[in-house]
Design a protein around this motif. Sequence first.
Motif, PDB file in Angstrom:
ATOM      1  N   THR A 134      69.693 134.866  94.027  1.00 23.81           N
ATOM      2  CA  THR A 134      71.061 135.260  93.677  1.00 23.81           C
ATOM      3  C   THR A 134      71.053 136.105  92.415  1.00 23.81           C
ATOM      4  O   THR A 134      72.037 136.145  91.683  1.00 23.81           O
ATOM      5  N   GLU A 135      69.908 136.774  92.174  1.00 22.39           N
ATOM      6  CA  GLU A 135      69.768 137.667  91.016  1.00 22.39           C
ATOM      7  C   GLU A 135      70.133 136.961  89.715  1.00 22.39           C
ATOM      8  O   GLU A 135      70.813 137.508  88.861  1.00 22.39           O
ATOM      9  N   LYS A 136      69.690 135.702  89.613  1.00 24.63           N
ATOM     10  CA  LYS A 136      69.880 134.857  88.426  1.00 24.63           C
ATOM     11  C   LYS A 136      71.339 134.433  88.203  1.00 24.63           C
ATOM     12  O   LYS A 136      71.689 133.926  87.146  1.00 24.63           O
ATOM     13  N   LEU A 137      72.197 134.584  89.221  1.00 20.89           N
ATOM     14  CA  LEU A 137      73.602 134.182  89.128  1.00 20.89           C
ATOM     15  C   LEU A 137      73.809 132.822  89.780  1.00 20.89           C
ATOM     16  O   LEU A 137      73.124 132.463  90.740  1.00 20.89           O
ATOM     17  N   GLY A 138      74.772 132.054  89.287  1.00 19.56           N
ATOM     18  CA  GLY A 138      75.130 130.777  89.874  1.00 19.56           C
ATOM     19  C   GLY A 138      74.078 129.707  89.672  1.00 19.56           C
ATOM     20  O   GLY A 138      73.088 129.892  88.961  1.00 19.56           O
ATOM     21  N   PHE A 139      74.286 128.535  90.314  1.00 21.43           N
ATOM     22  CA  PHE A 139      73.386 127.400  90.101  1.00 21.43           C
ATOM     23  C   PHE A 139      71.977 127.682  90.594  1.00 21.43           C
ATOM     24  O   PHE A 139      71.006 127.241  89.993  1.00 21.43           O
ATOM     25  N   THR A 140      71.836 128.420  91.702  1.00 23.65           N
ATOM     26  CA  THR A 140      70.479 128.732  92.161  1.00 23.65           C
ATOM     27  C   THR A 140      69.817 129.714  91.210  1.00 23.65           C
ATOM     28  O   THR A 140      68.622 129.605  90.936  1.00 23.65           O
ATOM     29  N   GLY A 141      70.575 130.653  90.714  1.00 25.84           N
ATOM     30  CA  GLY A 141      70.042 131.635  89.770  1.00 25.84           C
ATOM     31  C   GLY A 141      69.597 131.016  88.457  1.00 25.84           C
ATOM     32  O   GLY A 141      68.645 131.484  87.830  1.00 25.84           O
ATOM     33  N   ARG A 142      70.276 129.967  88.048  1.00 27.78           N
ATOM     34  CA  ARG A 142      69.898 129.256  86.824  1.00 27.78           C
ATOM     35  C   ARG A 142      68.758 128.266  87.079  1.00 27.78           C
ATOM     36  O   ARG A 142      68.335 127.576  86.169  1.00 27.78           O
ATOM     37  N   GLY A 143      68.303 128.171  88.322  1.00 28.98           N
ATOM     38  CA  GLY A 143      67.203 127.281  88.650  1.00 28.98           C
ATOM     39  C   GLY A 143      67.597 125.822  88.685  1.00 28.98           C
ATOM     40  O   GLY A 143      66.769 124.941  88.454  1.00 28.98           O
ATOM     41  N   GLU A 144      68.859 125.537  89.029  1.00 26.47           N
ATOM     42  CA  GLU A 144      69.352 124.163  89.073  1.00 26.47           C
ATOM     43  C   GLU A 144      69.162 123.512  90.435  1.00 26.47           C
ATOM     44  O   GLU A 144      69.301 122.296  90.558  1.00 26.47           O
ATOM     45  N   GLY A 145      68.885 124.305  91.462  1.00 27.84           N
ATOM     46  CA  GLY A 145      68.733 123.750  92.802  1.00 27.84           C
ATOM     47  C   GLY A 145      68.438 124.828  93.818  1.00 27.84           C
ATOM     48  O   GLY A 145      68.199 125.986  93.472  1.00 27.84           O
TER      49      GLY A 145
END
Length: 157
Positions: A134-145
């Motif tokens: 997600t180009e470092k956007l959202g929870f996946t982008g922040r590496g949260e899940g």
Amino acid sequence: MRIGSGFDVHAFTGGDQVIIGGVRIAHSRALLAHSDGDVLIHALCDALLGALALGDIGVHFPPSDARWKGADSTELLSQVMAMVRARGHELGNADMTVICEAPKINPHVPAMRARLAEVMGVDVDRLSVKATTTEKLGFTGRGEGIAAQATVLLETR
């Protein structure tokens, strides 16, 4: 023909591997879940169940039921495929996407497709697995899940 879509997400927790598409992948964290946390199989099960208007994975394998604690998601998928066939349908194709920054998914795609085909009893060419970030956007982008989505086409046998 019937079409279904599914989506699932799991947060990271402590651990040293994730299971995605029935494949164990070494990683600095694991996925938090009642079962084994296989986000791709969970999305696929939801798509299959949705195509038949049978609810979702939580209806059939509720987290409140201790039987499913730590369950191998390939067993859930096998049971869902039995439901599909019992209702006179077969998989036409499935298109799936894993959404995460890490771990890298593409090196594992052939193994995922092979494992899913084996569990589902279908030819591997009916299964597409892709990955994106997600180009470092959202929870996946922040590496949260990790998130996954699946779309399936069921055909009457």
